[in-house]
Motif scaffolding. Sequence first.
Motif, mmCIF file in Angstrom:
data_model
loop_
_atom_site.group_PDB
_atom_site.id
_atom_site.type_symbol
_atom_site.label_atom_id
_atom_site.label_comp_id
_atom_site.label_asym_id
_atom_site.label_seq_id
_atom_site.Cartn_x
_atom_site.Cartn_y
_atom_site.Cartn_z
ATOM 1 N N ILE A 172 0.758 -1.238 0.129
ATOM 2 C CA ILE A 172 0.072 0.057 -0.082
ATOM 3 C C ILE A 172 0.941 1.226 -0.073
ATOM 4 O O ILE A 172 1.874 1.343 0.612
ATOM 5 C CB ILE A 172 -1.083 -0.167 1.341
ATOM 6 C CG1 ILE A 172 -1.922 -1.163 1.116
ATOM 7 C CG2 ILE A 172 -1.808 1.398 1.245
ATOM 8 C CD1 ILE A 172 -2.739 -1.414 2.343
ATOM 9 N N ASN A 173 0.575 2.218 -0.917
ATOM 10 C CA ASN A 173 1.185 3.541 -0.925
ATOM 11 C C ASN A 173 1.181 4.235 0.458
ATOM 12 O O ASN A 173 0.358 4.119 1.397
ATOM 13 C CB ASN A 173 0.476 4.671 -1.752
ATOM 14 C CG ASN A 173 0.551 4.189 -3.226
ATOM 15 O OD1 ASN A 173 1.731 3.176 -3.586
ATOM 16 N ND2 ASN A 173 0.082 4.918 -4.195
ATOM 17 N N SER A 174 2.437 4.752 0.725
ATOM 18 C CA SER A 174 2.921 5.502 2.094
ATOM 19 C C SER A 174 1.594 6.718 2.105
ATOM 20 O O SER A 174 1.431 7.455 1.197
ATOM 21 C CB SER A 174 4.253 6.055 2.042
ATOM 22 O OG SER A 174 5.274 5.056 2.335
ATOM 23 N N GLY A 175 1.195 7.267 3.217
ATOM 24 C CA GLY A 175 0.418 8.244 3.666
ATOM 25 C C GLY A 175 -0.845 8.529 2.883
ATOM 26 O O GLY A 175 -1.202 9.465 2.467
ATOM 27 N N CYS A 176 -1.382 7.338 2.694
ATOM 28 C CA CYS A 176 -2.745 7.425 1.854
ATOM 29 C C CYS A 176 -4.090 7.119 2.753
ATOM 30 O O CYS A 176 -5.122 7.380 2.086
ATOM 31 C CB CYS A 176 -2.808 6.477 0.807
ATOM 32 S SG CYS A 176 -2.679 4.917 1.003
ATOM 33 N N VAL A 177 -3.813 6.553 3.931
ATOM 34 C CA VAL A 177 -4.953 6.244 4.974
ATOM 35 C C VAL A 177 -5.087 7.305 5.899
ATOM 36 O O VAL A 177 -4.186 7.705 6.397
ATOM 37 C CB VAL A 177 -4.770 4.786 5.585
ATOM 38 C CG1 VAL A 177 -5.767 4.492 6.498
ATOM 39 C CG2 VAL A 177 -4.421 3.978 4.226
ATOM 40 N N ASP A 178 -6.465 7.506 6.127
ATOM 41 C CA ASP A 178 -6.904 8.662 7.130
ATOM 42 C C ASP A 178 -7.052 8.155 8.515
ATOM 43 O O ASP A 178 -6.827 8.834 9.638
ATOM 44 C CB ASP A 178 -8.102 9.314 6.537
ATOM 45 C CG ASP A 178 -7.866 10.182 5.561
ATOM 46 O OD1 ASP A 178 -7.219 11.177 5.644
ATOM 47 O OD2 ASP A 178 -8.583 9.778 4.377
ATOM 48 N N LEU A 179 -7.471 6.971 8.781
ATOM 49 C CA LEU A 179 -7.937 6.289 9.904
ATOM 50 C C LEU A 179 -7.681 4.704 9.753
ATOM 51 O O LEU A 179 -8.220 3.954 9.305
ATOM 52 C CB LEU A 179 -9.248 6.664 10.598
ATOM 53 C CG LEU A 179 -9.703 5.920 11.682
ATOM 54 C CD1 LEU A 179 -9.040 6.255 12.855
ATOM 55 C CD2 LEU A 179 -11.506 6.292 11.785
ATOM 56 N N ILE A 180 -7.091 4.149 10.827
ATOM 57 C CA ILE A 180 -6.841 2.952 11.053
ATOM 58 C C ILE A 180 -7.730 2.335 12.554
ATOM 59 O O ILE A 180 -7.262 2.976 13.577
ATOM 60 C CB ILE A 180 -5.460 2.146 11.167
ATOM 61 C CG1 ILE A 180 -4.918 2.499 9.621
ATOM 62 C CG2 ILE A 180 -5.426 0.595 11.249
ATOM 63 C CD1 ILE A 180 -3.540 2.451 9.476
ATOM 64 N N TYR A 181 -8.250 1.418 12.119
ATOM 65 C CA TYR A 181 -8.951 0.730 13.534
ATOM 66 C C TYR A 181 -8.584 -0.994 13.266
ATOM 67 O O TYR A 181 -8.754 -1.253 12.374
ATOM 68 C CB TYR A 181 -10.302 0.641 13.923
ATOM 69 C CG TYR A 181 -11.041 -0.036 14.847
ATOM 70 C CD1 TYR A 181 -11.170 0.135 15.935
ATOM 71 C CD2 TYR A 181 -11.619 -1.395 14.206
ATOM 72 C CE1 TYR A 181 -11.485 -0.426 16.867
ATOM 73 C CE2 TYR A 181 -12.227 -2.106 15.434
ATOM 74 C CZ TYR A 181 -11.955 -1.752 16.697
ATOM 75 O OH TYR A 181 -12.643 -2.407 17.759
#
Length: 473
Positions: A23-32
């Motif tokens: 997965i590309n770096s710095g592309c997700v806003d929230l991880i649960y």
Amino acid sequence: MTEANFASGTVWTGDNLPVMRGINSGCVDLIYLDPPFNSNEDYAAPIGSQAAGAAFKDTWALSDIDVYEHGELAERSPAAYAVIDAARQTHGKNMMSYLIMMAVRLIEMRRILKATGSIYLHCDDTASHYLKLLLDAIFERDNFRNEIIWKRTSSHNDPNRYGRINDTILYYAKSSEITWNTQYTPYSEEYLNQFYRHQDERGRYRISDLTGPRISSGDSGSTWRGFNPSSRGRSWSVPKKIVEELAGKEALKWSVSDRLDLLDSHGYIHWPPTANVPGFKRYLHTMPGVPLQSNWSDIKPIGARAKERVGYPTQKPIALLDRIIEASSNEGDLVFDPFCGCATTLVAADRLNRQWAGIDLSPLAVKLVDRRIRDDRGALWGGAIVLDKPPLRSDFGALPNYRTHRHRLYGEQEGVCAGCDTHFPFKVMEVDHILPRSKGGSDHYENLQLLCTHCNKSKGSKTMAEWRAAQAG
């Protein structure tokens, strides 16, 4: 910050580590994530439930993880390596194995989060203290935000100890640029009866002060309706929001007495019958409630007959994920769950108009997310995008053929093979991927090295750390 290299609505089946590495770096806003807790328990959904077939053994040994990952951590995160070594000494090899599994994945989660992103790790008291140290090491202790205590069940007896009725959710930010939307809970009846004792045609209200501390020699210190705030060591403090709502922004430039007259003419001034000190009517319906605290006892566990129950062994309530998603993301943001199980995170994100993606070892997660979202959207829902191979990172831009780095690497390594530490002539050195592409590695120069022909053949499709572990064994 980069674009995601996958579509919203994607669910991968299989090991989440190679998927996250792709997965590309710095592309997700929230991880649960609600990973296994190292609880030494076996979990299985009952026969006949929607999640029948879902089962896992939450007991860890070194045989359950790749031993080479421990050596990899020594290079990538010495602080995490130290935490794991301490856990081994105090809690044994099973905790060490569990934390190695978690650490290598948490490192990838931090990488794929945006600078404004957050992570919520759901656990219980089996390993929460070790996981917090691990998160401190990987996300940095200054990015710790809260230890949230969720009361997950009603009171019950546990032999020879206090009843264990809560889970822990560890909340960390990627940086100080965090996305945050304050959440509120209703006032208690006791609070309402104590403070909102008055009522008129607009509803219940409390009396707030119209003055602030310190004497003012200007307009805010003037006398109005016979009351001089300076006599009490204070000055007028007229609520700006209600003035603007009543007469527009221009009214904010009016004199203090004119603004007070405006409030009085609309019934917002409270005049006590036995004193001439006016107060401001602060109505209950204009107040959002109590800012949410870190003890959550108002979200109940899923009842035996609840509509949302699917029978998954460790299913969490939708309301719990709603709260987390609303607090730490905005509409259109990307929510990611690397242990998505019965897909509660994905369902909650979909309902709240977020983009979403998840990973789970079991294909059952796909069936559950499809069924649950179809119940919401209807037959037009086309189903999740199901993949079993890691995505290919696109955040490096256009990369040249990896073999073009051969001369550069030969100079940087001074002709020494990265495998056997032996000097060789240029013609027998080959470019190798430290993390193979089959396991999420890229052609980026940081993932390349030179090996002699013998070491390259011996390494094959293993990662470098994996190969070294095999050599040592």
